[in-house]
Scaffold this active site. Structure first.
Site, PDB file in Angstrom:
ATOM      1  N   ASP A 125       0.822  -1.216   0.000  1.00  0.00           N
ATOM      2  CA  ASP A 125       0.000   0.000   0.000  1.00  0.00           C
ATOM      3  C   ASP A 125       0.858   1.270   0.000  1.00  0.00           C
ATOM      4  OD1 ASP A 125      -1.739  -2.077   0.586  1.00  0.00           O
ATOM      5  OD2 ASP A 125      -2.979  -0.858   1.920  1.00  0.00           O
ATOM      6  N   HIS A 140      -1.028   4.629  -0.547  1.00  0.00           N
ATOM      7  CA  HIS A 140      -2.017   5.564   0.008  1.00  0.00           C
ATOM      8  C   HIS A 140      -1.617   7.030  -0.116  1.00  0.00           C
ATOM      9  CE1 HIS A 140      -5.123   2.938   1.345  1.00  0.00           C
ATOM     10  NE2 HIS A 140      -4.291   2.174   2.027  1.00  0.00           N
ATOM     11  N   ASP A 179      -3.950  -0.129  -3.654  1.00  0.00           N
ATOM     12  CA  ASP A 179      -4.134   0.960  -2.678  1.00  0.00           C
ATOM     13  C   ASP A 179      -3.127   2.090  -2.887  1.00  0.00           C
ATOM     14  OD1 ASP A 179      -6.261  -0.412  -1.706  1.00  0.00           O
ATOM     15  OD2 ASP A 179      -5.600  -0.449   0.379  1.00  0.00           O
ATOM     16  N   ASP A 224      -6.081   7.640  -1.591  1.00  0.00           N
ATOM     17  CA  ASP A 224      -6.777   7.869  -0.311  1.00  0.00           C
ATOM     18  C   ASP A 224      -5.803   8.033   0.854  1.00  0.00           C
ATOM     19  OD1 ASP A 224      -9.305   7.859  -1.353  1.00  0.00           O
ATOM     20  OD2 ASP A 224      -9.714   5.762  -0.885  1.00  0.00           O
ATOM     21  N   ARG A 225      -6.270   8.787   1.829  1.00  0.00           N
ATOM     22  CA  ARG A 225      -5.585   8.970   3.111  1.00  0.00           C
ATOM     23  C   ARG A 225      -4.391   9.905   3.038  1.00  0.00           C
ATOM     24  NH1 ARG A 225      -6.957   3.552   4.604  1.00  0.00           N
ATOM     25  NH2 ARG A 225      -9.048   3.804   5.466  1.00  0.00           N
ATOM     26  N   ASN A 276      -8.537  -2.503  -2.729  1.00  0.00           N
ATOM     27  CA  ASN A 276      -9.918  -2.149  -2.388  1.00  0.00           C
ATOM     28  C   ASN A 276     -10.159  -0.644  -2.452  1.00  0.00           C
ATOM     29  OD1 ASN A 276      -8.174  -2.346   0.024  1.00  0.00           O
ATOM     30  ND2 ASN A 276      -9.960  -1.499   1.059  1.00  0.00           N
ATOM     31  N   HIS A 277      -9.098   0.164  -2.403  1.00  0.00           N
ATOM     32  CA  HIS A 277      -9.298   1.613  -2.521  1.00  0.00           C
ATOM     33  C   HIS A 277      -9.397   2.074  -3.965  1.00  0.00           C
ATOM     34  CE1 HIS A 277      -9.136   3.319   1.568  1.00  0.00           C
ATOM     35  NE2 HIS A 277      -8.674   2.116   1.835  1.00  0.00           N
ATOM     36  N   HIS A 285      -4.071  -8.313  -3.631  1.00  0.00           N
ATOM     37  CA  HIS A 285      -4.117  -7.231  -2.654  1.00  0.00           C
ATOM     38  C   HIS A 285      -4.563  -7.700  -1.267  1.00  0.00           C
ATOM     39  CE1 HIS A 285      -4.422  -3.273  -0.946  1.00  0.00           C
ATOM     40  NE2 HIS A 285      -5.636  -3.562  -0.526  1.00  0.00           N
ATOM     41  N   ARG A 311     -17.866  -7.847  11.792  1.00  0.00           N
ATOM     42  CA  ARG A 311     -18.514  -6.696  11.172  1.00  0.00           C
ATOM     43  C   ARG A 311     -19.743  -7.102  10.386  1.00  0.00           C
ATOM     44  NH1 ARG A 311     -13.081  -4.765  11.072  1.00  0.00           N
ATOM     45  NH2 ARG A 311     -12.456  -6.267   9.520  1.00  0.00           N
ATOM     46  N   HIS A 325      -2.608  -4.717   2.096  1.00  0.00           N
ATOM     47  CA  HIS A 325      -3.927  -4.476   2.679  1.00  0.00           C
ATOM     48  C   HIS A 325      -3.945  -4.189   4.175  1.00  0.00           C
ATOM     49  CE1 HIS A 325      -8.213  -4.360   2.611  1.00  0.00           C
ATOM     50  NE2 HIS A 325      -8.410  -5.486   3.253  1.00  0.00           N
TER      51      HIS A 325
END
Lengths: 363, 387
Positions: A50, A52, A78, A81-82, A110-111, A161, A224, A251
């Protein structure tokens, strides 16, 4: 604009014009649409986890691991983002892929998704940097739909990933997924980018026979209420069935830059040091020289990031602060020097960052 | 490929880096020396880094806080960390200052009368520490992604040996090891499709006369791994230690915080904020626990906030505020739980901001001001007169 021209700008941290972004994304789609869901490559290759949006850390990776095209790279997803520089990060990777298609491979994380990027910063960053009316976010998220899902190195190292899926027993089952779409919540494609290994302390289980019946070794559902964790048994079965040796994935944040599971059958590679500019964690890239020779090259945050911390704390993805920073950098000229010439130790810089430090009259 | 590994970052540190770190440390310390506009040049701060401080105005401080003398005529705070630069007003003001280590470490401390306030910030736990927490200290909990387990905020009253501290371990001990009942937004759809698929496969395998399941989705795959509150909701209000049993908080909900006094822009002598733990809930939102503290001449305010956003489901804020009145040796602790429906809140925000509607839902201050209050409790501890 020529690709090399784009690269020159991007390495300096400059933004490309929107029309160029559009053309580049369109070109990349044309290239990626021809690739299979599962790409086969050979060592030597350097595997990166990642990023990011931590653009300076990605430049650091190219310093540590060697520049493209001298080193082959496999990125596990990834990219956005962030961090504060998702646009710069993804565009540099896009242009590198176009310029050296066989030297760099980009998996989908996933991002790389429309839905996730709206919540985690990339959407906001695009509209801050290109204006609210711009379509940069659409262009870039469109290419996400074309990124490949998995990669196999030397016919026996499986890279993805997230992890495994109960809907995937064979590699062929991955090859028939219709990947040209937004990542769904459900099914094989979702699991490949989302699932996590779960290692349970097995000393209490004892006998090997019992071990295989232990449900923690199988696929389990996260508390979750969606998404899987996978145990050792699942991994052994998958590797055996597909004649693979081991799995590399990204990930999940790991504080030491990488994390070994199930005695090395699965390893997480994490390449965002001091994640979110506050975790203080290390990062690593995995250099594979041959099937069985590899080295985890562990590194820490690029010095440029430290400067940004103070600004970051007061205003997340503040376009003006970023531009200001890069304006300074641009004045100094060429790529290599532009970053090292910003004297982060200078009084001027320190005063600037100290004065932006805030005590807050919170209530 | 041959010469590419000459920039290897091994365990050793290059001299250049050490030097750079020293410089950045010295300059950070210098840059943090507060400058009194009226008193520039008249008071040269006596730091070991004997170069004059750069001149700048701290913009965050409102003008009214810059009234000199009167408020500072009776200086009574002392700085406990020799590395903290002295104050331009009185020679002893404190602003957190780092220790010259790699990475930088902050461990500032301040004393006012019999009260000592200290904080410490360290990076997230490493893998050995994590293993210890996972297998021993917090057995049964799948730990959040980021734990700043060596950081803390501590408020101590020296003469009565009373203290309250905020740390990640004690906060996580309050996380329940049972089902929270909360599911991510798409959970039902996800579970239903699993069950459907399972039934199909069972029918298929029966039709084929096979006793072997055709995929890994058997019964065990539909079980939730283990139950713990994956939102990491904590009702933690701080860890108290006391030399005597009589120093205990007494519940009195009629008490309120002295908001009028706290709203005054009194000069801040000490400020710090830190995250104790954080988890991104596998990109389904955020769960974060952070602490802020500011110390003024007469009182301090600490805010500990747990903020939870489960996208498309709910938002929750748990606030604990502590006010210490130094002159009265009085501690007030206010605890609030707030919770609201995600969609209601999103609609509320959309009315004012059409662009980037989700931005405000990342802002815990906006959220806390806009969601329904569920519980409020207030406690008081008077150390001068505990009964």
């Amino acid at each position: 604009m020529e690709l090399d021209e784009c690269l020159e700008l991007l390495y300096k941290g400059q933004l490309l014009p929107e029309v160029t972004v559009r053309a580049l994304c369109f070109k990349l789609k044309e290239m990626l649409v021809r690739e299979s869901n599962v790409v086969h490559i050979q060592t030597p290759v350097t595997v990166v986890g990642d990023i990011h949006g931590q653009f300076h850390d990605m430049l650091e990776i190219f310093l540590i691991g060697g520049p493209v095209p001298d080193t082959n790279y496999l990125f596990l997803g990834d990219y956005v983002d962030r961090g504060l520089y998702s646009v710069e990060t993804i565009m540099l990777l896009v242009v590198l892929k176009l310029r050296y298609p066989n030297r760099i491979h980009l998996l989908r994380g996933n991002h790389e998704s429309r839905q996730i990027t709206q919540s985690y910063g990339f959407y906001t960053e695009c509209s801050n940097k290109y204006g609210e009316g711009s379509k940069v976010w659409q262009y870039v998220t469109d290419i996400f739909d074309y990124l490949v899902l998995c990669c196999i190195i030397d016919n026996e190292i499986f890279c993805v990933h997230g992890g495994l899926s109960p809907n995937v027993q064979t590699i062929d089952q991955i090859k028939i997924i219709d990947r040209f779409r937004e990542i769904p919540h459900d099914g094989a494609m979702a699991d490949l980018v989302w699932s996590d290994p779960e290692e349970i302390d097995t000393s209490s289980i004892g006998h090997r026979e019992n071990f295989y019946h232990e449900s923690s070794q199988q696929f389990q559902i996260s508390p979750r209420g969606a998404g899987y964790t996978f145990g050792r048994c699942v991994v052994e079965k998958f590797l055996h069935f597909n004649q693979m040796d081991r799995i590399y994935r990204a990930h999940q944040l790991c504080n030491d830059g990488y994390q070994v599971y199930f005695d090395g059958l699965v390893t997480t590679v994490w390449s965002a040091p001091n994640y979110c500019y506050r975790c203080g964690n290390k990062a690593s890239i995995l250099e594979l020289y041959s099937k069985n020779e590899f080295y985890f090259n562990v590194f820490e945050e690029a010095p440029e990031n430290r400067l940004l911390n103070d600004n970051f704390n007061s205003s997340i993805t503040n376009g003006s602060a970023i531009n200001e920073y890069f304006d300074d950098a641009n004045n100094t000229g060429s790529t290599e020097t532009s970053i090292s010439d910003v004297d982060i130790f200078s009084d001027a810089y320190q005063v600037k960052s100290a004065s932006s430090r805030r005590v807050e009259y919170f209530l | 490929m041959a010469e590419k590994r000459d920039i290897r970052r091994g365990p050793g540190i290059r001299t250049v880096e050490i030097n750079a770190a020293r410089q950045v440390h010295a300059r950070t310390v210098r840059a943090r020396i507060p400058i009194d506009i009226g008193a520039i040049d008249s008071q040269e701060p006596a730091t070991s880094t004997a170069i004059s401080a750069p001149r700048f105005v701290q913009p965050a401080l409102p003008q009214s806080s810059r009234q000199p003398s009167a408020a500072h005529s009776h200086v009574r705070h002392t700085c406990n960390n020799p590395r903290n630069p002295p104050c331009a007003h009185c020679g002893t003001m404190i602003v957190p200052s780092p220790v010259a280590t790699l990475p930088l470490e902050d461990h500032p401390s301040l004393t006012i009368n019999n009260w000592t306030i200290s904080t410490k910030k360290k990076p997230i736990l490493n893998s050995q520490e994590l293993e210890d927490w996972e297998n021993n200290k917090l057995k049964g909990l799948t730990l959040p992604e980021m734990i700043f387990g060596n950081s803390f905020v501590r408020i101590q009253e020296k003469t009565r040996n009373w203290s309250i501290e905020f740390n990640a371990l004690d906060a996580l001990r309050e996380v329940k090891l049972k089902d929270s009942g909360i599911r991510v937004s798409y959970s039902k759809k996800w579970m239903d499709s699993k069950q459907q698929k399972q039934r199909q496969q069972q029918r298929l395998s029966i039709a084929l006369g096979s006793s072997q399941p055709l995929s890994d989705i058997d019964d065990s795959a539909l079980q939730i791994a283990r139950h713990y509150d994956w939102t990491y909701t904590t009702k933690y209000k701080g860890t108290e230690t006391s030399g005597s049993k009589k120093y205990k908080f007494k519940k009195d909900d009629s008490q309120t915080l002295p908001i009028d006094k706290l709203a005054r822009p009194d000069h801040i002598l000490f400020y710090d904020d830190m995250i104790l733990f954080e988890d991104e809930l596998a990109d389904n939102g955020i769960s974060i626990f952070n602490i802020k503290i500011r110390v003024m001449n007469e009182r301090l305010l600490l805010l500990s906030r747990f903020f939870l956003r489960v996208d498309d489901v709910l938002i929750r804020v748990v606030d604990t505020r502590i006010v210490v009145e130094f002159d009265e040796n009085k501690v007030i602790r206010e605890y609030k739980e707030m919770e609201g429906d995600y969609k209601t809140l999103l609609t509320k925000h959309k009315m004012s901001h059409s662009h980037d509607p989700k931005a405000a839902l990342r802002d815990s201050n906006w959220v806390a001001a806009n969601i329904p209050l569920i519980t409020r409790e207030c406690e008081i501890l008077n150390l001068n007169d505990p009964n």
